[in-house]
Every structure is written in C-alpha cells, then in structure tokens.
Design a protein around this motif. Sequence first.
Motif, mmCIF file in Angstrom:
data_model
loop_
_atom_site.group_PDB
_atom_site.id
_atom_site.type_symbol
_atom_site.label_atom_id
_atom_site.label_comp_id
_atom_site.label_asym_id
_atom_site.label_seq_id
_atom_site.Cartn_x
_atom_site.Cartn_y
_atom_site.Cartn_z
ATOM 1 N N ALA A 1 0.833 -1.210 0.000
ATOM 2 C CA ALA A 1 0.000 0.000 0.000
ATOM 3 C C ALA A 1 0.869 1.262 0.000
ATOM 4 C CB ALA A 1 -0.920 -0.007 1.223
ATOM 5 N N ILE A 2 1.972 1.210 0.744
ATOM 6 C CA ILE A 2 2.851 2.388 0.837
ATOM 7 C C ILE A 2 3.728 2.523 -0.408
ATOM 8 C CG2 ILE A 2 4.651 3.529 2.213
ATOM 9 C CD1 ILE A 2 1.820 3.192 3.565
ATOM 10 N N ALA A 3 4.199 1.403 -0.930
ATOM 11 C CA ALA A 3 5.132 1.431 -2.077
ATOM 12 C C ALA A 3 4.410 1.492 -3.423
ATOM 13 C CB ALA A 3 6.031 0.193 -2.030
ATOM 14 N N ASP A 4 3.086 1.473 -3.419
ATOM 15 C CA ASP A 4 2.301 1.430 -4.654
ATOM 16 C C ASP A 4 2.718 2.549 -5.612
ATOM 17 O OD1 ASP A 4 -0.187 0.367 -6.082
ATOM 18 O OD2 ASP A 4 -0.615 2.513 -5.974
ATOM 19 N N GLU B 1 -3.964 5.140 5.766
ATOM 20 C CA GLU B 1 -4.508 5.468 7.088
ATOM 21 C C GLU B 1 -6.017 5.700 7.031
ATOM 22 O OE1 GLU B 1 -0.833 7.352 9.605
ATOM 23 O OE2 GLU B 1 -1.758 8.689 8.151
ATOM 24 N N ALA B 2 -6.481 6.355 5.970
ATOM 25 C CA ALA B 2 -7.918 6.616 5.826
ATOM 26 C C ALA B 2 -8.686 5.310 5.624
ATOM 27 C CB ALA B 2 -8.160 7.566 4.646
ATOM 28 N N LEU C 1 14.422 -2.425 0.597
ATOM 29 C CA LEU C 1 13.964 -2.380 1.984
ATOM 30 C C LEU C 1 13.442 -3.747 2.399
ATOM 31 C CD1 LEU C 1 13.446 -0.452 4.413
ATOM 32 C CD2 LEU C 1 11.123 -0.134 3.526
ATOM 33 N N VAL C 2 13.879 -4.217 3.553
ATOM 34 C CA VAL C 2 13.393 -5.487 4.118
ATOM 35 C C VAL C 2 12.461 -5.154 5.287
ATOM 36 C CG1 VAL C 2 14.058 -7.595 5.377
ATOM 37 C CG2 VAL C 2 15.428 -6.808 3.419
ATOM 38 N N VAL C 3 11.273 -5.753 5.290
ATOM 39 C CA VAL C 3 10.301 -5.523 6.364
ATOM 40 C C VAL C 3 10.021 -6.857 7.048
ATOM 41 C CG1 VAL C 3 7.978 -4.693 6.939
ATOM 42 C CG2 VAL C 3 9.241 -3.641 5.038
ATOM 43 N N TRP C 4 10.264 -6.911 8.364
ATOM 44 C CA TRP C 4 9.996 -8.149 9.110
ATOM 45 C C TRP C 4 9.598 -7.796 10.536
ATOM 46 C CZ3 TRP C 4 14.369 -11.350 11.669
ATOM 47 C CH2 TRP C 4 15.373 -10.528 12.158
ATOM 48 N N ILE C 5 9.079 -8.776 11.271
ATOM 49 C CA ILE C 5 8.706 -8.548 12.670
ATOM 50 C C ILE C 5 9.967 -8.500 13.531
ATOM 51 C CG2 ILE C 5 7.507 -9.510 14.697
ATOM 52 C CD1 ILE C 5 5.535 -8.523 12.606
ATOM 53 N N GLY C 6 10.841 -9.501 13.360
ATOM 54 C CA GLY C 6 12.065 -9.581 14.151
ATOM 55 C C GLY C 6 12.428 -11.026 14.430
ATOM 56 N N SER D 1 3.550 0.504 11.497
ATOM 57 C CA SER D 1 4.443 -0.143 10.516
ATOM 58 C C SER D 1 4.426 0.618 9.196
ATOM 59 C CB SER D 1 4.023 -1.598 10.287
ATOM 60 O OG SER D 1 3.955 -2.303 11.502
ATOM 61 N N ALA D 2 3.220 1.035 8.783
ATOM 62 C CA ALA D 2 3.081 1.783 7.529
ATOM 63 C C ALA D 2 3.865 3.094 7.592
ATOM 64 C CB ALA D 2 1.601 2.064 7.253
ATOM 65 N N VAL D 3 3.787 3.772 8.731
ATOM 66 C CA VAL D 3 4.529 5.033 8.908
ATOM 67 C C VAL D 3 6.035 4.775 8.815
ATOM 68 C CG1 VAL D 3 5.085 6.873 10.552
ATOM 69 C CG2 VAL D 3 2.706 6.137 10.270
ATOM 70 N N ALA D 4 6.502 3.708 9.466
ATOM 71 C CA ALA D 4 7.941 3.378 9.447
ATOM 72 C C ALA D 4 8.409 3.019 8.038
ATOM 73 C CB ALA D 4 8.217 2.221 10.404
#
Length: 314
Positions: A41-44, A185-186, A77-82, A158-161
């Motif tokens: 959604a953010i990288a679209d 966000e909306a 960019l790598v996105v993970w929980i940890g 997460s989206a903000v980060a």
Amino acid sequence: MLHKNTLLFAGLSAAFLSVTATNASAAVVASLKPLGFVAAAIADGVTETQVLLPDGASEHDYSLRPSDVKRLQNADLVVWIGPEMEAFMQKSAQKVPDAHKVTISELSGVKPLLMKGSDDDEDEHEHAHAEGEKSDEHHHHGEYNMHLWLSPEIARLSAVAIHDKLVELMPQSRAKLDANLKDFEAKLASTDEQVGRELAPVKGKGYFVFHDAYGYYEKHYGLTPLGHFTVNPEIQPGAQRLHEIRTELVEQKATCVFAEPQFRPAVVEAVARGTSVRMGTLDPLGMNIQLGKASYSQFLSQLANQYASCLKGD
C-alpha cells in the motif's frame, strides 16, 4: 585486435546487464504476506513489493532458499517482525543495513503495545526435544506474542515506518509515498470501524482457536477466546490439553472451534466431534488475498467474516 575489442565489449555488456538485472530485482521484500499488504500500500506506484513466505507455508518452520537469500541481499527495503518471529531469516536479516530494514517489533511506538505471549505448552516443547525434533530455540517466540500484523494499530505504525524509510531511500518519490500513507490510514480507519460493527454482536461468544496467534486482533475488537490448542502449530497439543478443551466444549462454553488453512489438524475435528460446537477456519496470513493498495483492509475484513460466520452460525 578487433576480436579482442569484441570480446571486451561483450564482457562489459554482460557485466552491465548483470548489474541492471540485480538492480531490477531490488524491491521492498516483506517476510510475511500481511506485512506485504502494508508495504504494498505504501510502495504502490513507487517500487515493487515481494513476500518471502510462500502461500501455504508456515512462518514457524520455513527455511530460506538460495533465491530468498538473494532477494534479501538485493532488497531496497526489508520488512519483518524480528528474530523472535521469523527465525528462518534471522541470519540474512542481520546482514541487511539498518537503513534498508524495518524491524517492526523494535519500533519505539510498537514496544509499549506488545502483549505477553502464552507459554502453556512448555511440556510439549520438552516432548519435542525428547523426540529429537527441531530445537525449542527454533520454535520459541520469546516473552511476547509476535503476531503483530494482527493489530490494526501496529499495522498503522508499521506503515509510517515503511513510508519514512522509503522517503529516505527514494526522496524523489516523496509526494507519492506521502499520498499512499494518507490513503492507507484513511482506508484502515474506515475498515476498523466497519469490522468493529460486524464483530460487536459476537463479542460475548466463547471459542477456541487452533494456535495462539490472534491476541492483538481479539483484544482490539473485544472478542472472548476461551483458549487455544497450542502455542506453536508445529507441536501437537498434549492429551491433557485436549481433554480440558473437550470438557469445556461438552459443557457448551464454546460456540466455535477454529482451524487454519496452513494446518488442518485432525485433532480439532476429533475434539469437536459429537458436540454442538461449530468448526470454522481462520486465516492469519491472508493466503488468498493479492498484494495491493487495499489488501490489508481486505485482510482485516476477511478475518472478521471468518469469526462472525462461525460464531453467529451463518
């Protein structure tokens, strides 16, 4: 001489092609599909989003393929929980520089929201050791419940980060990234309200889930789980645990028991058999949802439908 130049040119062309191919494969790489929903959604319209864990696989026992390792190395960019959730990619993720990584469990806004995990199947962990299965370290999620993608609040953080990191990496795309975050966000806020309305009528109805994954979602929407069959779906619940659940089902304290598409345990059916309890399926990874601008909202709604249809008896 011409022959040498031709060879040199061919070599340079091949090198150039290999560099562009490597760059072309760079993208946002998310460990798990629901994180991919947020990232997409953010990288679209800015860069591609890919997901490491294939549909139908479990984050609890996956092993990285060489192609996965390459994708992590090449990622923008790598996105993970940890490491407590995706043990399967811990070594590879450690090699990714912080500038190219979002570790959701370590975000300052997320830490105060972490819920304690359950550890009531320690005897089963010990049993697994005795049988010589994968080590407890491989399974254990630590002190906290790390299924963080099931919290709408943590998804927003997460989206903000993800937005902030992509703006640093791709400042030329700032306007598009800003617009994408605003849209996300909306959409999240309206879906959150809608899901809250859908689940309100089933708030007091008791149920069992197959594994201890849904705490954030249940807390957020005020649902009333009676318990879970297992903390780790790779380890079957012990006889005593099953007897306790069976007793509660017979005493009609539960309306529903939920299995999962990744795990179709005969044990859930066996325990529910002969009672009036309905069986449902919850999909904590959104297996059948395609990555897109609205996919995280679809994921929240799909879970709401799965809960409601079984608890209402539709």
